[in-house]
Design an enzyme around this catalytic site. Structure first.
Site, PDB file in Angstrom:
ATOM      1  N   ASP A 194       4.854  -4.975   2.553  1.00 49.59           N
ATOM      2  CA  ASP A 194       4.938  -3.923   3.565  1.00 49.59           C
ATOM      3  C   ASP A 194       3.617  -3.170   3.634  1.00 49.59           C
ATOM      4  O   ASP A 194       3.039  -2.801   2.604  1.00 49.59           O
ATOM      5  CB  ASP A 194       6.059  -2.948   3.227  1.00 49.59           C
ATOM      6  CG  ASP A 194       6.127  -1.809   4.225  1.00 49.59           C
ATOM      7  OD1 ASP A 194       6.612  -2.043   5.347  1.00 49.59           O
ATOM      8  OD2 ASP A 194       5.662  -0.693   3.910  1.00 49.59           O
ATOM      9  N   LYS A 254       3.789  -1.188  10.586  1.00 49.08           N
ATOM     10  CA  LYS A 254       4.360  -0.038  11.278  1.00 49.08           C
ATOM     11  C   LYS A 254       3.596   0.283  12.557  1.00 49.08           C
ATOM     12  O   LYS A 254       2.431  -0.107  12.711  1.00 49.08           O
ATOM     13  CB  LYS A 254       4.369   1.171  10.339  1.00 49.08           C
ATOM     14  CG  LYS A 254       5.077   0.866   9.014  1.00 49.08           C
ATOM     15  CD  LYS A 254       5.057   2.033   8.059  1.00 49.08           C
ATOM     16  CE  LYS A 254       5.730   1.656   6.749  1.00 49.08           C
ATOM     17  NZ  LYS A 254       4.920   0.739   5.933  1.00 49.08           N
ATOM     18  N   TYR A 289      -2.426   3.425   6.281  1.00 48.55           N
ATOM     19  CA  TYR A 289      -2.900   3.280   4.908  1.00 48.55           C
ATOM     20  C   TYR A 289      -4.398   2.977   4.883  1.00 48.55           C
ATOM     21  O   TYR A 289      -4.825   1.825   4.977  1.00 48.55           O
ATOM     22  CB  TYR A 289      -2.131   2.184   4.173  1.00 48.55           C
ATOM     23  CG  TYR A 289      -0.625   2.390   4.135  1.00 48.55           C
ATOM     24  CD1 TYR A 289      -0.056   3.644   4.324  1.00 48.55           C
ATOM     25  CD2 TYR A 289       0.226   1.312   3.923  1.00 48.55           C
ATOM     26  CE1 TYR A 289       1.319   3.821   4.289  1.00 48.55           C
ATOM     27  CE2 TYR A 289       1.603   1.482   3.875  1.00 48.55           C
ATOM     28  CZ  TYR A 289       2.141   2.737   4.070  1.00 48.55           C
ATOM     29  OH  TYR A 289       3.509   2.909   4.041  1.00 48.55           O
TER      30      TYR A 289
END
Length: 336
Positions: free
Chosen positions: A46, A77, A51
């Site tokens: 994931d 995401k 990030y």
């Protein structure tokens, strides 16, 4: 499609640390850690554009580029579009503060519209070096938005990201979609919709040994009734349950440190590792499909896998409950 039918295992790898979360992680350390995860059988990864402003996706993509695409499950995401231009002013990540101050300096656009969703997916595919995603989470709706503003953002996502991802799922482009958040309210609202309906959700830091009361009151009963699965992010509560010092992305406050000490004392009496307790607890709920701890050291991968399979005596869980360290509403692992 149920997340349980998509995810290959009960444990995956959360790549937030690969985006230089809290510190600048050297490339060789990242490579060794990701290689260790693969070599020890981890097949669910994931990540997110947030990030490190795309850094985690780039690093993960480099490792996965050498692996057969059908042998792993990949989730990322939407909600943040990473631009090529460099951020000229101080970056505001709200409650996440300077979490990724050591990441790339690229400007981040926070948006959940249909156009931004498609742009976000396109950017992720490029950084990851792949031609498809398995699961896509709508990231951080409601975070740092107060009053009615978070409802406005939710509506933006409902008419934008939700519908785009539902279409991509129905077309077979992705296998599933859901919300990836660290608040329960937006998931509850999404589950109450007639359409579009998420397949599951990634709940970060809200179903752990240290923080689970709120999720048990409304969200998890709703999810169980609707057969919607949960992936538990941050099972170690930002690291405090794995020997670290952070809780909720900040230095852990005294009352949390004291609570961890109490849990550790009971764990020691029963010969239980705190990591095992954390993982087993988060997986014990019927809607839990997987946990995704993160790491920046290869040795942590082996620790996590050992903890996942560590036997825990029922007496440990009952003592935690007697000392009011876990909610009486929380399902305990099967061996309890």
């Amino acid at each position: 499609m149920s997340l349980g039918n998509v995810l290959p295992d009960r444990i995956g790898f959360g790549t937030a640390p690969m985006g230089n979360m809290f510190r600048a992680v050297p490339d060789d350390e990242v490579t060794a850690t990701l290689d260790a995860a693969w070599e020890q059988g981890i097949r669910f990864y994931d990540t997110a554009p947030l990030y490190g402003a795309g850094l985690a996706e780039i690093r993960l993509g480099k490792m996965l580029s050498h692996k057969p695409r059908d042998e792993y499950v990949l989730s990322t995401k939407v909600g943040r579009v990473i631009l090529e231009e460099v951020e000229s002013s101080s970056r505001d990540l709200g409650e996440k503060g300077a979490l990724f101050e050591h990441g790339r300096p690229n400007k981040i656009l926070h948006e959940w519209t249909a156009d931004a969703t498609e742009r976000s997916i396109e950017g992720s595919l490029k950084r990851l070096g792949t031609n498809r995603l398995d699961v896509v989470w709508v990231h951080d709706i409601a975070q740092d938005f107060h009053g009615d503003l978070w409802l406005n953002k939710f509506e933006e996502a409902r008419t934008g990201a939700f519908r785009v991802l539902s279409r991509l799922r129905d077309e077979g482009v992705i296998k599933a979609w859901g919300l990836g958040v660290n608040r329960t309210e937006p998931i509850e609202l999404a589950l109450a919709l007639d359409e579009p309906q998420p397949d599951g959700f990634l709940l970060a830091g809200r179903y752990t040994l240290l923080d689970h009361e709120h999720a048990l009151q409304r969200l998890l009963p709703m999810a169980e009734e609707q057969n919607v699965d949960m992936v538990v992010g941050g099972p170690y509560s930002s690291g405090i349950l794995a020997g670290g010092t952070h809780f909720e992305y900040q230095d852990a406050p005294p009352h949390i440190i004291e609570r961890v000490h109490r849990i550790k004392d009971i764990a020691q009496q029963h010969g239980v590792s705190i990591k095992a307790a954390a993982l087993h607890f988060s997986l014990a709920h019927p809607v839990s499909a997987a946990v995704i701890p993160g790491a920046t050291k290869p040795s942590r991968i082996a620790e996590d896998l050992t903890a996942l399979h560590e036997p825990i005596p029922a007496g440990f869980w009952h003592e935690l409950r007697e000392n009011k360290l876990v909610s009486p509403l929380a399902p305990l692992p099967n061996d309890a």
